[in-house]
Write an enzyme that holds these catalytic residues in place. Sequence first.
Site, PDB file in Angstrom:
ATOM      1  N   GLU A  44       0.874  -1.175   0.000  1.00  0.00           N
ATOM      2  CA  GLU A  44       0.000   0.000   0.000  1.00  0.00           C
ATOM      3  C   GLU A  44       0.912   1.226   0.000  1.00  0.00           C
ATOM      4  O   GLU A  44       1.453   1.601   1.044  1.00  0.00           O
ATOM      5  CB  GLU A  44      -0.919  -0.002   1.236  1.00  0.00           C
ATOM      6  CG  GLU A  44      -1.894  -1.165   1.275  1.00  0.00           C
ATOM      7  CD  GLU A  44      -2.933  -1.113   0.192  1.00  0.00           C
ATOM      8  OE1 GLU A  44      -3.132  -0.031  -0.415  1.00  0.00           O
ATOM      9  OE2 GLU A  44      -3.561  -2.152  -0.078  1.00  0.00           O
TER      10      GLU A  44
ATOM     11  N   CYS B 242      -1.754   9.226   2.266  1.00  0.00           N
ATOM     12  CA  CYS B 242      -1.450   8.714   0.926  1.00  0.00           C
ATOM     13  C   CYS B 242      -2.563   8.990  -0.069  1.00  0.00           C
ATOM     14  O   CYS B 242      -2.335   8.955  -1.287  1.00  0.00           O
ATOM     15  CB  CYS B 242      -1.161   7.218   0.998  1.00  0.00           C
ATOM     16  SG  CYS B 242      -2.480   6.258   1.777  1.00  0.00           S
TER      17      CYS B 242
END
Length: 551
Positions: free
Chosen positions: A283, A318
């Site tokens: 991720e 993110c």
Amino acid sequence: MRSLCVEPFQNFSVVDTGARRTLTYCSPWKTNHKHEAVLFPPPSRPIRKSLCVCLSSSSKLPVMMEEKKKTFDASEAALLVKELNESFRTGKTKSYEWRVSQLKSIEKMVVEREKDICEALYKDLSKPEFEAFVSEIAMVKSSCKEALKELKHWMKPEKAKTSMETYPSSAEIVSEPLGAVLVISTWNYPFSLSVKPVIGAITAGNATVLKPSEIAPATSSLLSKLFEEYLDRSAVRVVEGDVPETTALLEQKWDKIFYTGSPRVGRIIMTAAAKHLTPVVLELGGKCPAVIDSDVDLQVTARRIIAGKWQANNGQACISVDYIITTKDFAPKLIDALRKGIEECFGTDPMESKDISRIVSSNHFSRLQSLMDEYKVYNKIVVGGQRNQKELKIAPTIFLDVPGDSQLMQEEIFGPLLPIITVENVKDSIDLINSKPKPLAAYLFTNNDKLKNYFVQSVSSGGMAINDTVLHVTVSSLPFGGVGESGMGSYHGKFSFDAFSHKKAVLYRSFSGDSSVRYPPYTPEKQKLIKAVMNGGIFNIILALMGWSRD
């Protein structure tokens, strides 16, 4: 000289007088007697509660020496993996009852220790209490609640269709745990991004090690204590530390590695995993764009951009908006709306706001400061720009039309800086986005249905939201993960269960219906029938059985 370890040290106080440092303490062997110990030389670090008392036989004066912390190296890591594999092989983590017990323990942990969690998040990031609840605590609670509700259904084998070639038969897909898995988490959401993957690993029935980020030390320390207190230590562990500890863990053979962080470290993780052919979920991140058309509700759009940038850990997320693309004509209106929205959310002086997080560390502050001060962009600031290095604070800052080759547009910002890039036509934004590595998220604000469809079909990204930001990650029925440079694999909801499971194909047959056609010698008649079955179509099979053929 003889020594005695005191754990914990009782009723101690430290007095500094120049070069002399005196510790008054209660002896563990005579708790009602007070003693004085001269620390020589005076330690440079604060006194901890675990010290070693050394009694000199000549002077009878106790000298306090700090107990050395045991290092976690490759041998320790190997022993840990061995213990977890032994625990896994007993089969206890595979049972529905064990998985439920651990999920309920996590749920209990979050409820009972919510205050401690919020305090740790504030120490690490000055994360506002409400933001900590919404983005960390509530997310973990929700994941636990869904897993407890759906686990039996997730664990149930999934029926699969069979073919004519295997008739009579039945088939199913069995989800089985992988074994011992490693979760390496990140610092920006240090609680939820640590616990949520662990929830996925537990629901799938794995033994799990969590390595929290050392950049968020308060949360890392708390997670270690909480997991020790609430979870089954024989199957769920926490390893704290920095690069050496992570390296020691990566040298071991795991059945899966789940990593959240930067693409640079993601490459290191993947290289280490390749040595053992270990599958990974990465991720990562990237530059998440937001395209804004001129037909939008400007006030709502501005608020949602603010929510997806500065309310999202002050841009340290993110999936936060990394840059905006809009038309030249619309940019001034958008900047004005964002300026007003920032003032409404964070006051006239955002540096004093209690509703915005600080920068995580001095290193990250310096990195952001260098992005702001680059000679190509320092004069492009149109909103904000204030900073305080001592307090690690940077105000929400907007840039207009920074050069494409500037560092601000070349690397993921991961902070409160927001460039706005202008184009002649909003459709030109697609080419700009596609010229960069695929982002973890992409956003579009428009009322134009044709543009929505074109954007969805033309832009490749991990996830996407139309007319909003970041909220797609709260929908557990949607997978959360990247593509290309922004990562591989996904999780959330059942996708977390699947990420830590092997999908085993199982075919069931009885001893009846065993046809000689399957076995040699392959006579012309047998070959005709086998070809007819494999080509499909009942008519061809009937012809073959009658000895006829279309050929």
